[in-house]
Design a protein around this motif. Structure first.
Motif, PDB file in Angstrom:
ATOM      1  N   ASN A   1      -2.722   0.936 -13.673  1.00  0.00           N
ATOM      2  CA  ASN A   1      -2.742   1.182 -12.408  1.00  0.00           C
ATOM      3  C   ASN A   1      -4.051   2.437 -12.416  1.00  0.00           C
ATOM      4  OD1 ASN A   1       0.659   1.180 -11.986  1.00  0.00           O
ATOM      5  ND2 ASN A   1      -0.935  -0.204 -11.365  1.00  0.00           N
TER       6      ASN A   1
ATOM      7  N   GLN B   1      -5.794  -7.656  -3.128  1.00  0.00           N
ATOM      8  CA  GLN B   1      -4.277  -7.242  -3.770  1.00  0.00           C
ATOM      9  C   GLN B   1      -3.448  -6.877  -2.725  1.00  0.00           C
ATOM     10  OE1 GLN B   1      -4.805  -3.667  -6.012  1.00  0.00           O
ATOM     11  NE2 GLN B   1      -2.680  -3.645  -6.739  1.00  0.00           N
ATOM     12  N   LEU B   2      -3.849  -6.045  -1.690  1.00  0.00           N
ATOM     13  CA  LEU B   2      -2.822  -5.694  -0.419  1.00  0.00           C
ATOM     14  C   LEU B   2      -2.830  -7.134   0.297  1.00  0.00           C
ATOM     15  CD1 LEU B   2      -4.080  -2.264   0.252  1.00  0.00           C
ATOM     16  CD2 LEU B   2      -2.046  -2.866  -1.387  1.00  0.00           C
TER      17      LEU B   2
ATOM     18  N   GLU C   1      -3.868  -9.707  -8.466  1.00  0.00           N
ATOM     19  CA  GLU C   1      -2.452  -9.795  -8.455  1.00  0.00           C
ATOM     20  C   GLU C   1      -2.066 -11.140  -7.509  1.00  0.00           C
ATOM     21  OE1 GLU C   1      -0.587  -6.212  -8.521  1.00  0.00           O
ATOM     22  OE2 GLU C   1      -2.273  -5.142  -9.303  1.00  0.00           O
TER      23      GLU C   1
ATOM     24  N   VAL D   1       5.752 -12.515  -5.559  1.00  0.00           N
ATOM     25  CA  VAL D   1       6.001 -14.043  -5.300  1.00  0.00           C
ATOM     26  C   VAL D   1       7.269 -14.266  -6.348  1.00  0.00           C
ATOM     27  CG1 VAL D   1       5.236 -16.210  -6.079  1.00  0.00           C
ATOM     28  CG2 VAL D   1       3.641 -14.669  -5.081  1.00  0.00           C
TER      29      VAL D   1
ATOM     30  N   PRO E   1       9.946 -15.669  -8.911  1.00  0.00           N
ATOM     31  CA  PRO E   1       9.718 -16.321 -10.292  1.00  0.00           C
ATOM     32  C   PRO E   1       9.528 -17.919 -10.225  1.00  0.00           C
ATOM     33  CG  PRO E   1      11.314 -14.758 -10.257  1.00  0.00           C
ATOM     34  CD  PRO E   1      10.854 -14.967  -8.851  1.00  0.00           C
TER      35      PRO E   1
ATOM     36  N   HIS F   1      -0.804  -7.992 -13.257  1.00  0.00           N
ATOM     37  CA  HIS F   1       0.181  -7.084 -14.188  1.00  0.00           C
ATOM     38  C   HIS F   1       1.574  -7.754 -14.947  1.00  0.00           C
ATOM     39  CE1 HIS F   1      -1.936  -3.444 -13.279  1.00  0.00           C
ATOM     40  NE2 HIS F   1      -1.597  -3.529 -12.274  1.00  0.00           N
TER      41      HIS F   1
ATOM     42  N   TYR G   1      -1.978   0.711 -22.287  1.00  0.00           N
ATOM     43  CA  TYR G   1      -1.524  -0.180 -21.373  1.00  0.00           C
ATOM     44  C   TYR G   1       0.039  -0.764 -21.323  1.00  0.00           C
ATOM     45  CZ  TYR G   1      -1.295  -4.235 -17.978  1.00  0.00           C
ATOM     46  OH  TYR G   1      -1.162  -4.963 -16.921  1.00  0.00           O
ATOM     47  N   PHE G   2       0.374  -1.388 -22.607  1.00  0.00           N
ATOM     48  CA  PHE G   2       1.655  -2.068 -22.529  1.00  0.00           C
ATOM     49  C   PHE G   2       2.863  -0.892 -23.077  1.00  0.00           C
ATOM     50  CE2 PHE G   2      -1.033  -5.601 -24.225  1.00  0.00           C
ATOM     51  CZ  PHE G   2      -0.767  -6.478 -23.256  1.00  0.00           C
TER      52      PHE G   2
ATOM     53  N   GLY H   1      -3.710   0.416  -5.690  1.00  0.00           N
ATOM     54  CA  GLY H   1      -2.571  -0.265  -5.122  1.00  0.00           C
ATOM     55  C   GLY H   1      -1.320   0.197  -5.726  1.00  0.00           C
ATOM     56  N   GLY H   2      -1.198   0.209  -7.022  1.00  0.00           N
ATOM     57  CA  GLY H   2       0.028   0.783  -7.937  1.00  0.00           C
ATOM     58  C   GLY H   2       0.216   2.092  -7.634  1.00  0.00           C
ATOM     59  N   GLN H   3      -0.812   2.971  -7.436  1.00  0.00           N
ATOM     60  CA  GLN H   3      -0.673   4.481  -7.478  1.00  0.00           C
ATOM     61  C   GLN H   3      -0.085   4.534  -6.146  1.00  0.00           C
ATOM     62  OE1 GLN H   3      -4.886   5.451  -8.092  1.00  0.00           O
ATOM     63  NE2 GLN H   3      -4.733   5.906 -10.076  1.00  0.00           N
TER      64      GLN H   3
ATOM     65  N   GLU I   1      11.126  -4.093  -3.480  1.00  0.00           N
ATOM     66  CA  GLU I   1      10.261  -4.299  -4.469  1.00  0.00           C
ATOM     67  C   GLU I   1       9.739  -2.982  -4.996  1.00  0.00           C
ATOM     68  OE1 GLU I   1       7.904  -7.621  -5.076  1.00  0.00           O
ATOM     69  OE2 GLU I   1       8.911  -8.532  -3.495  1.00  0.00           O
TER      70      GLU I   1
ATOM     71  N   LEU J   1       6.322  -3.571  -7.459  1.00  0.00           N
ATOM     72  CA  LEU J   1       5.257  -4.341  -6.839  1.00  0.00           C
ATOM     73  C   LEU J   1       3.900  -3.566  -7.121  1.00  0.00           C
ATOM     74  CD1 LEU J   1       4.364  -6.517  -4.920  1.00  0.00           C
ATOM     75  CD2 LEU J   1       4.278  -5.095  -2.980  1.00  0.00           C
ATOM     76  N   GLY J   2       3.029  -4.211  -7.756  1.00  0.00           N
ATOM     77  CA  GLY J   2       1.837  -3.854  -8.472  1.00  0.00           C
ATOM     78  C   GLY J   2       1.670  -2.614  -9.296  1.00  0.00           C
ATOM     79  N   LEU J   3       2.782  -2.434  -9.901  1.00  0.00           N
ATOM     80  CA  LEU J   3       3.065  -1.412 -11.177  1.00  0.00           C
ATOM     81  C   LEU J   3       2.431  -1.964 -12.371  1.00  0.00           C
ATOM     82  CD1 LEU J   3       5.924   0.693 -10.266  1.00  0.00           C
ATOM     83  CD2 LEU J   3       3.630   0.933  -9.419  1.00  0.00           C
ATOM     84  N   ASP J   4       1.903  -1.316 -13.135  1.00  0.00           N
ATOM     85  CA  ASP J   4       1.401  -1.886 -14.386  1.00  0.00           C
ATOM     86  C   ASP J   4       2.664  -1.711 -15.246  1.00  0.00           C
ATOM     87  OD1 ASP J   4       1.746   0.760 -15.750  1.00  0.00           O
ATOM     88  OD2 ASP J   4      -0.121   1.171 -15.182  1.00  0.00           O
ATOM     89  N   PRO J   5       2.805  -2.128 -16.644  1.00  0.00           N
ATOM     90  CA  PRO J   5       4.311  -2.397 -17.417  1.00  0.00           C
ATOM     91  C   PRO J   5       4.612  -1.107 -17.693  1.00  0.00           C
ATOM     92  CG  PRO J   5       2.503  -3.820 -18.224  1.00  0.00           C
ATOM     93  CD  PRO J   5       1.755  -3.173 -17.354  1.00  0.00           C
ATOM     94  N   ARG J   6       3.913  -0.146 -17.767  1.00  0.00           N
ATOM     95  CA  ARG J   6       4.600   1.295 -18.524  1.00  0.00           C
ATOM     96  C   ARG J   6       5.083   1.799 -17.158  1.00  0.00           C
ATOM     97  NH1 ARG J   6       0.044   4.259 -21.547  1.00  0.00           N
ATOM     98  NH2 ARG J   6       1.570   4.878 -23.283  1.00  0.00           N
TER      99      ARG J   6
ATOM    100  N   GLU K   1       8.440   0.344 -15.955  1.00  0.00           N
ATOM    101  CA  GLU K   1       9.303   0.971 -16.881  1.00  0.00           C
ATOM    102  C   GLU K   1       9.553   2.324 -16.327  1.00  0.00           C
ATOM    103  OE1 GLU K   1       9.722   1.569 -21.525  1.00  0.00           O
ATOM    104  OE2 GLU K   1       8.603  -0.360 -20.707  1.00  0.00           O
TER     105      GLU K   1
ATOM    106  N   GLN L   1      11.512  -9.185  -6.971  1.00  0.00           N
ATOM    107  CA  GLN L   1      10.824 -10.327  -7.578  1.00  0.00           C
ATOM    108  C   GLN L   1      11.017 -10.066  -9.104  1.00  0.00           C
ATOM    109  OE1 GLN L   1      11.188 -12.745  -6.002  1.00  0.00           O
ATOM    110  NE2 GLN L   1      10.694 -12.440  -3.873  1.00  0.00           N
TER     111      GLN L   1
END
Ligand SMILES: Nc1ncnc2c1ncn2[C@@H]1O[C@H](COP(=O)(O)OP(=O)(O)OP(=O)(O)O)[C@@H](O)[C@H]1O
Ligand SMILES: Nc1ncnc2c1ncn2[C@@H]1O[C@H](COP(=O)(O)OP(=O)(O)OP(=O)(O)O)[C@@H](O)[C@H]1O
Ligand SMILES: [Mg+2]
Ligand SMILES: [Mg+2]
Lengths: 320, 251, 227
Positions: free
Chosen positions: B38, B85-86, B177, B182, B184, B209, B248-249, C130-132, C153, C156-161, C164, C185
């Protein structure tokens, strides 16, 4: 089918109005038709304004300027240069459109409030010019002796001197403006206008140039306003700078918002209410304006989207 | 020369460098994913290359044409479609009109031509309607065709915006995004649709993401962090790349 | 409960019971009525049938401020902040109805939990990514220490970390006593941290059970979890 019949009857009644009025209220014909001429001109002017405010969502406050430019162009060409009705009206429309295009270029760089204030400034400047450029406009002394219009030339000319004649002219003009309005605000072009109004960024992503469509509505609105200005000048025959004050914008906004923003039917209803209601209220002279204001307030509270929304709702429940 | 290329793109805001000298090329027919934490600059990059924001430095080319600094509606007309995105729809237009408005601009440029509704235009309009109805059917919005888009649920608006971007059949599609919000099951449908578009030859740049979507679709993945490109490669390689795991991950 | 907008009925008799101290997920297709359900509980949409009880007290017909005063906070789906105010001012707005001395400390704690908020402290919320912004909005709702958190939600729009971290935060405030009703979702993750879960379809209940049960239910898997 039933719709077509209803439209036909309604149209016929409008055309036959002078006779109908004479049959119902013989002594009042001139007075009633005079009000209806105003209704027609205001409705047409408000429709041209709604193109800008309702359909592309730009709150322009410059409309009185275009109306005034048209009125003065026609008045001066007719009284000083001997132009006849059609050419001077055409000139009025062209000049109003040209001026709109010229000021539109800088104005549409502004957004929202700034655009409103910018156009307000322009309207005020035009009013000041009309008042103070006495050599041209005679300023507060007004342009007088504007001839009543004549259609055609020489021996075949029809002089529109009586009020019924003028009523038909106003009615025909309103019809033309309504057709133009309908053509511009439906189908493809209408969708593009509304897209720009709803979401300018997304409109750009769809390949629509927001400024261009705003400008188109603005210029077409000004051309129509200029034409209506010319008709108005020829009807009242005297033209003063007061006709183009900022107050006119307020009146147009009232018509559009009471009737229904962005709705042909709504704007026409708004114009009828705005011109006819105060006359009906003359039966209670002292309270006239108080009642009038109260009614407007009640309408806004009850139908915030305008009277037209009430019609829509009842129409739907009938079909359902 | 690459189909779509970004050279040395820089975008600064007060205090942050949102994009820091990014180079990116996408070949015709490729499906590339752009990922990053983000705030790493993905949306800003989309905005700069589609004309919605002026870049501070760098060049963008599309089909051998320099499109740097060109107005967004002109870039759209060159055949670049994008989503936001929005959630972004025309809320007062009907669902159907939201789609139609995307198509008309690419068919007829002259306002006069649009005023005079010619036979050719009417044919276009019919074709547009067919296309719109087909798209609505697969995003399951056919029942809502005549409702104002503002009355749709959030995810439905998202799907509508996605369908609308496809209306003009753009050659290059930038998706920000598309799967967020949406459900699954619909994401699976969406994935199949994106793949089908790609097989037809469309070039796609995808920000997402949802790693299932990225790993299943992308032929190549580009990773941004703090505005700079930190990695680029095949999806499996990116998944194992320690810098990407770190940025990232996680874990 | 039944509720809807102007002419359309969206919720056609939905029933759900949430035990104090649970995390409950609501999942379902787009347009199933999940957001409408949360909005109705919070008083943004009026229920025209049925009842909504919070610890025995009727909520139906109450306005959002009244619901909020009873310890319920709500995070809407998508953007909902004050874009021209700074991140810090937004957090202060989140704690608007509190007037105890702990607000400052809680805001600092929130910035510690989400360091991004600290580094963007003086930036207008509208300039965040968006995520922020999503993280900011969750933080705003948490500042009220609600009894019941309604969140639409959260990921919504968050990165994987970040997703989590947000789910971990939800679990942690739940352990501290907040009951959570969340619409997601990102259904697999949501179900895996939920005590109970409900599937809505076309404004009606379709399935319910523990998070585990729904994850294992083959019909739920094919129709609502994708694959
Ligand atoms: N208009 C703006 N003014 C100031 N800063 C901005 C603006 N737009 C974006 N930024 C900043 O630029 C950085 C990149 O933002 P961007 O929206 O591109 O991130 P992103 O990669 O799309 O993130 P996300 O995954 O959350 O959508 C962020 O730090 C953001 O705060
Ligand atoms: N303001 C509104 N006016 C009319 N109908 C609406 C309005 N908002 C939502 N609806 C309708 O209500 C239904 C349910 O909407 P809701 O937002 O509750 O769905 P949802 O389950 O939250 O979907 P999503 O997953 O897409 O967010 C949809 O069919 C939508 O069209
Ligand atoms: Mg982004
Ligand atoms: Mg929702």
């Amino acid at each position: 089918m039933r719709r077509a019949v209803a439209w036909g009857l309604g149209g016929a009644a409008l055309v036959a109005m002078p006779w109908l009025v004479r049959a119902v209220a013989p002594g009042q014909q001139r007075y009633v038709l005079h009000i209806l001429v105003f209704t027609g001109l205001f409705a047409a002017l408000a429709l041209s304004y709604d193109l800008v405010v309702g359909h592309v969502g730009s709150l322009s406050l410059a409309h009185p300027a275009f109306f005034g430019i048209g009125a003065y162009t026609a008045a001066l060409l007719a009284t000083r240069a001997g132009f006849t009705f059609l050419p001077d009206t055409l000139a009025a429309m062209i000049l109003a459109g040209l001026v709109a295009w010229l000021i539109g270029v800088p104005m549409f760089r502004l957004h929202e409030h700034a655009f409103a204030i910018g156009t307000l400034g322009f309207a005020m400047v035009t009013h000041i010019v009309a008042t103070n450029w006495v050599d041209l406009t005679r300023g507060p002394l007004c342009v007088t002796g504007i001839p009543r219009p004549a259609l055609g030339m020489g021996p075949v000319a029809i002089k529109l001197t009586s009020v019924p004649h003028y009523y038909w002219l106003a009615l025909a003009s309103l019809g033309l403006v309504a057709l133009l309005y309908h053509g511009l605000t439906t189908f493809r072009l209408g969708r593009a206008f509304h897209a720009v109004r709803d979401n300018e960024m997304l409109a750009a992503a769809a390949g629509i140039d927001p400024r261009r469509y705003r400008m188109l509505a603005f210029v077409v609105g000004a051309v129509v306003a200029g034409g209506i200005g010319a008709l108005y000048a020829h009807y009242i025959t005297v033209l003063c700078p007061e006709e183009m004050t900022v107050a006119l914008t307020i009146n147009l906004l009232v018509i559009v918002f009471i009737g229904g923003v962005g709705r042909l039917r709504g704007v026409v209803i708004g114009a009828v209410l705005f011109t006819v209601l105060p006359e009906i209220l003359r039966i209670a002279p002292t309270w006239r304006l108080v009642i009038y204001g109260g009614l407007l307030l009640a309408i806004v509270v009850r139908w915030p989207e305008g009277l037209e929304s009430a019609l829509r709702r009842s129409g739907r429940s009938r079909t359902a | 020369m690459a189909f779509f290329a970004v050279h040395g793109l820089v975008k600064r805001f007060l205090g942050v460098t949102a994009i820091d000298r990014v180079d990116l090329t996408v070949e015709r027919g490729e499906l590339v994913a752009l990922i990053g934490p983000n705030g790493s600059g993905k949306t800003t990059l989309f905005n700069c290359v589609t004309g919605f924001m002026p870049a501070d430095a760098g060049r963008v080319t599309f089909r051998e044409r320099d499109v740097t600094g060109i107005a967004p509606h002109r870039i759209a007309r060159l055949g670049v479609g994008r989503t936001f995105q929005l959630v972004s729809v025309f809320s007062r237009l009907t669902v159907l009109d939201n789609l139609l408005v995307f198509l008309q601009q690419h068919q007829e440029d002259s306002v006069l031509g649009r005023l005079l509704r010619t036979a050719r235009l009417r044919r276009y309009e019919r074709e547009a309607l067919d296309r719109a109805h087909a798209l609505l059917a697969w995003v399951k919005l056919a029942d809502h065709a005549h409702a104002p888009a503002g009355t749709l649920s959030y995810g439905q608006r998202k799907l509508l915006a996605f369908a609308a971007a496809l209306m003009p059949n753009p050659e290059l599609i930038l998706l920000d995004e598309p799967a967020a919000a949406v459900n699954p099951t619909m994401i699976e449908t969406m994935k199949r649709h994106i793949l089908a578009l790609n097989r037809e030859g469309k070039t796609i740049l995808l920000v997402e993401h949802n790693m299932d979507v990225v790993m299943d679709l992308a032929q190549r993945v580009v990773v941004l962090d703090h505005g700079a490109k930190i990695a680029e490669g095949a999806p499996e390689a990116i998944r194992r790349d320690p810098r990407v795991i770190d940025a990232y991950f996680g874990r | 409960m039944r509720a809807g907008y102007a002419e359309v009925e969206v919720l056609r008799g939905v029933s759900l019971e949430v035990r104090s101290g649970d995390i409950v997920s609501i999942i379902g297709a787009n347009g199933a009525g999940k957001s409408t359900l949360l909005k109705t509980v919070f008083g943004l949409v009026t229920a025209h049938g049925g009842s909504i009880r919070l610890a025995g007290e009727e909520l139906a017909g109450r306005r959002p401020v009244e619901v909020l005063a009873r310890g319920v906070s709500y995070v809407p789906q998508g953007r909902c902040n004050f874009p021209a105010m700074t991140v810090e001012e937004n957090l202060e707005m989140g704690a608007y109805t509190r007037n105890d001395a702990g607000v400052r400390r809680d805001i600092d704690a929130m910035m510690q939990r989400f360091p991004m908020l600290g580094s963007k402290r003086v930036d207008p919320a509208g300039t965040l990514s968006g995520g922020q912004q999503q993280v900011l909005e969750i933080a705003m709702a948490l500042l009220l220490h609600p009894r019941l958190l309604l969140v639409d939600e959260p990921s919504l729009g968050l990165d994987p970390r970040m997703a989590e971290l947000v789910f971990a935060t939800i679990e942690s405030i739940n352990r501290e006593g907040t009951t959570v009703v969340m619409v997601e979702q990102n259904a697999k993750t949501a179900l895996s941290i939920s005590h109970r879960a409900f599937v809505l379809e076309l404004g009606r209940n379709r399935f319910e059970g523990t998070g585990r049960e729904l994850l294992d239910n083959p019909e739920v898997r094919t129709h609502y979890l994708g694959r």
